[in-house]
Design an enzyme around this catalytic site. Structure first.
Site, mmCIF file in Angstrom:
data_model
loop_
_atom_site.group_PDB
_atom_site.id
_atom_site.type_symbol
_atom_site.label_atom_id
_atom_site.label_comp_id
_atom_site.label_asym_id
_atom_site.label_seq_id
_atom_site.Cartn_x
_atom_site.Cartn_y
_atom_site.Cartn_z
ATOM 1 N N ARG A 56 -4.808 -5.026 14.756
ATOM 2 C CA ARG A 56 -4.548 -5.466 13.383
ATOM 3 C C ARG A 56 -3.084 -5.843 13.216
ATOM 4 N NH1 ARG A 56 -3.179 -3.920 8.009
ATOM 5 N NH2 ARG A 56 -4.691 -4.786 6.536
ATOM 6 N N CYS A 62 2.038 2.128 3.433
ATOM 7 C CA CYS A 62 2.551 1.010 4.225
ATOM 8 C C CYS A 62 4.074 0.946 4.147
ATOM 9 C CB CYS A 62 1.952 -0.297 3.708
ATOM 10 S SG CYS A 62 2.229 -1.689 4.808
ATOM 11 N N GLN A 109 3.849 0.584 11.138
ATOM 12 C CA GLN A 109 3.901 -0.093 9.847
ATOM 13 C C GLN A 109 3.190 0.728 8.771
ATOM 14 O OE1 GLN A 109 3.344 -4.390 9.733
ATOM 15 N NE2 GLN A 109 3.378 -4.457 11.969
ATOM 16 N N GLY A 153 0.816 -1.208 0.000
ATOM 17 C CA GLY A 153 0.000 0.000 0.000
ATOM 18 C C GLY A 153 0.850 1.259 0.000
#
Length: 590
Positions: free
Chosen positions: A505, A383, A517, A380
């Site tokens: 998550r 990310c 992250q 992503g």
């Protein structure tokens, strides 16, 4: 083109009477191979070459079509990880128009969408407004869980009540309720066309209906009036009998020119209602994703923590159609146990597991009973899971006023997989069990969507591509004259500070030091989903047309049969494929 042996002081070579592949010998102190040295007619001779012979030599004299491009296994079986930018799809044969391309595709084993587009469960991407817009355009929205269970369930409920066929659980009031109760219901639910029964509940005798026309011009002093004094009474209403088919009820509603059509039984008791606004939505959004009750489809994300079982109960009560188990690394005992719990308690509820990037990860979740897989780890735009820091950055500092012990820096975990390779590898395995794959991450353009679908994905999940649309959560702000909205990764410190859902998550809810992250950033305004998604749909259809696939099913068949061909791109090829060589230009996508 021939082979030969010879001796001589000036050159050696062979002569042949055959244009291609002949053999010959020559000897002498000079060279009598005139086709090579130029003492006579020939390819390099001084005299003109016969045109027919030249044409034969150039064409090869055959009509075969050489092998071109690489199949999916050849492209992605070399061991090198590829992104969407690392390859292109070679064109095929066109015998249809782009608007004939069927984009129907599976989200899960039992849910099919008319467009393969899914909005990501991120708190800067998907809440009720985004989920409604995505469902109306033929896709689906996944409500994020970085919030309280009650808030998330209410967002799902808003989506499910936005458009319906027979409304079997309408808001109902009694003649004894006050005008102010109608305004309160309008503020809570967004509408005020409310049926009135003698008991104030569904199943009571129909007494009338209250609509905006009845209360629009009432003043403050009239807020306490009972509804029986201002409502439209039963004898003025058009109703339909219980057992009427939806198509017939819609026709009655159209002829009546009323806003609502109550459905009553033989005892004149209210059993359901139909709204004119839903008829208009059916006309305006023919691709809309709906369940068997004609309500919009809606998904929601949950974690794998024991506390999420309470969230699960609320979401099921709200009518959620699909659950996404939201984890950065889905191959865990926690997710497997949650899948088994959901399937034991709600066997018909569709469960999407993930995230995974290898077939081995996918196997464990498929064995546990998932109905779909979400593929992607670290690809992503926000990310940083894949990045590998050479050293711990010097600028580590406390970032969270809510959690004073929490510190964060630019940590990178060096774990993940390039997205194109991940999608192909997982989809190639999951297809054997009829488990659809969602390509999640790395989608920057409509071309990336087409590539993900060509590699075996059934649908594509988008975050940054949908962020900063009108329907995304958050307020617009301006920087240097550019209209922006905030966009952040669910692994960013900002998101983890907001709620425990984001921490769980990444398995970080008990960590004293939060390892980020993801990052926080801003995305430029893209306008409304109702204009942006049609552009994406048209782009996918044109890509399929160029490939020669009339449907997404045919596209996958072509890929797995080897008919679909790919080609790797060098860095120079990528530069050539973009806009180049211009002093300035304006890039308008739609």
């Amino acid at each position: 083109s021939g082979t030969g042996t010879g001796t001589g002081s000036s050159c050696s070579g062979g002569s042949s009477s055959e244009p291609r592949g002949g053999t010959g010998t020559s000897t002498g102190s000079g060279c009598d191979t005139r086709t090579r040295c130029g003492s006579g007619t020939g390819p390099r001779g001084g005299d003109p070459l016969d045109p027919a012979r030249a044409e034969y030599l150039i064409s090869g004299g055959t009509g075969y079509v050489p092998e071109d491009g690489m199949s999916g296994p050849q492209l992605l079986g070399s061991g090198a990880g590829l992104t969407y930018n690392d390859f292109l799809i070679l064109p095929g044969y066109i015998d249809f128009t782009s608007d004939q391309v069927d984009l129907t595709s599976a989200l899960t084993k039992k849910i099919t969408l008319k467009t393969p587009l899914v909005s990501s469960p991120m708190d800067t991407v998907t809440e009720a407004n985004m989920a409604i817009a995505m469902a109306l355009m033929g896709g689906i929205g996944i409500i994020h869980h970085n919030c309280t269970p009650e808030f998330q369930a209410n967002q799902v409920r808003r989506v499910k009540k936005y458009e319906q066929g027979f409304i079997t659980d309408p808001v109902v009031l009694s003649p004894r309720h006050r005008v102010r109760d109608v305004f309160e219901a309008k503020a809570r639910h967004g509408f005020c066309g409310i049926p009135i029964t003698d008991t104030g509940t569904l199943g009571g005798r129909l007494a009338g209906i209250i609509s905006s026309r009845d209360i629009d011009f009432l003043g403050e002093s009239e807020q306490e009036l009972p509804l029986e004094q201002v409502m439209t009474r039963r004898e003025e209403l058009v109703v339909a009998p219980a057992g009427v088919r939806l198509k017939e009820a819609n026709e009655i509603l159209q002829r009546s020119k009323k806003g609502k059509l109550p459905i009553v039984n033989e005892q004149d008791q209210l059993v359901a209602i139909i709204a004119r606004t839903d008829l208009k939505k059916n006309r305006n959004y023919p691709l809309a994703s709906k369940d068997s009750k004609k309500q919009l489809l809606c998904g929601a994300a949950i974690g794998t923590h024991p506390d999420d079982r309470y969230r699960l109960e609320l979401l099921v009560q709200a009518g959620v159609d699909a659950l996404v188990l939201d984890s950065s690394q889905g191959n865990s005992i926690f997710q497997i146990e949650m899948i088994q719990h959901i399937k034991d308690k709600f066997p018909d509820l569709q469960v999407i597991g993930g995230n995974v990037v290898t077939a081995a990860q996918a196997k464990n979740l498929i064995d546990a009973g998932v109905d779909g897989l979400r593929v992607g780890m670290g690809s992503g735009s926000i990310c940083i899971t894949q990045e590998a820091a050479l050293r711990i950055p010097p600028d580590i500092k406390s970032l969270s006023p809510k959690l004073p012990s929490t510190v964060s820096g630019s940590f990178m975990l060096a774990v993940g997989r390039p997205q194109a390779t991940a999608v192909y590898k997982v989809a190639e395995y999951a297809r054997r069990f009829s488990v659809p794959v969602i390509a999640d991450g790395g989608i920057q353009t409509v071309g990336h969507i087409a590539k993900a679908l060509a590699l075996g994905a059934s649908t594509v999940m988008m975050g940054s591509l949908l962020a900063a649309t009108s329907e995304a959560p958050g307020e617009y702000f301006f920087t240097d004259g550019v209209r922006l909205k905030k966009y952040r990764g669910m692994g960013s410190v900002d998101a983890m500070d907001k709620h425990l859902g984001s921490q769980s998550r990444y398995f970080s809810e008990s960590d004293k030091i939060k390892v980020a992250q993801g990052v926080s950033g801003a995305v430029q305004d893209k306008g409304s989903i109702h204009k942006f998604v049609p552009y994406l749909i048209a782009g996918i259809q044109h890509a399929c047309q160029d490939i020669g696939a009339k449907s997404l099913t045919q596209l996958r068949v072509m890929m797995y049969s080897g008919e679909l061909k790919f080609e790797k791109r060098t860095l120079c090829a990528q530069l050539e494929g973009g806009v180049h060589g211009l002093h300035s230009y304006e890039k308008r996508l739609f």
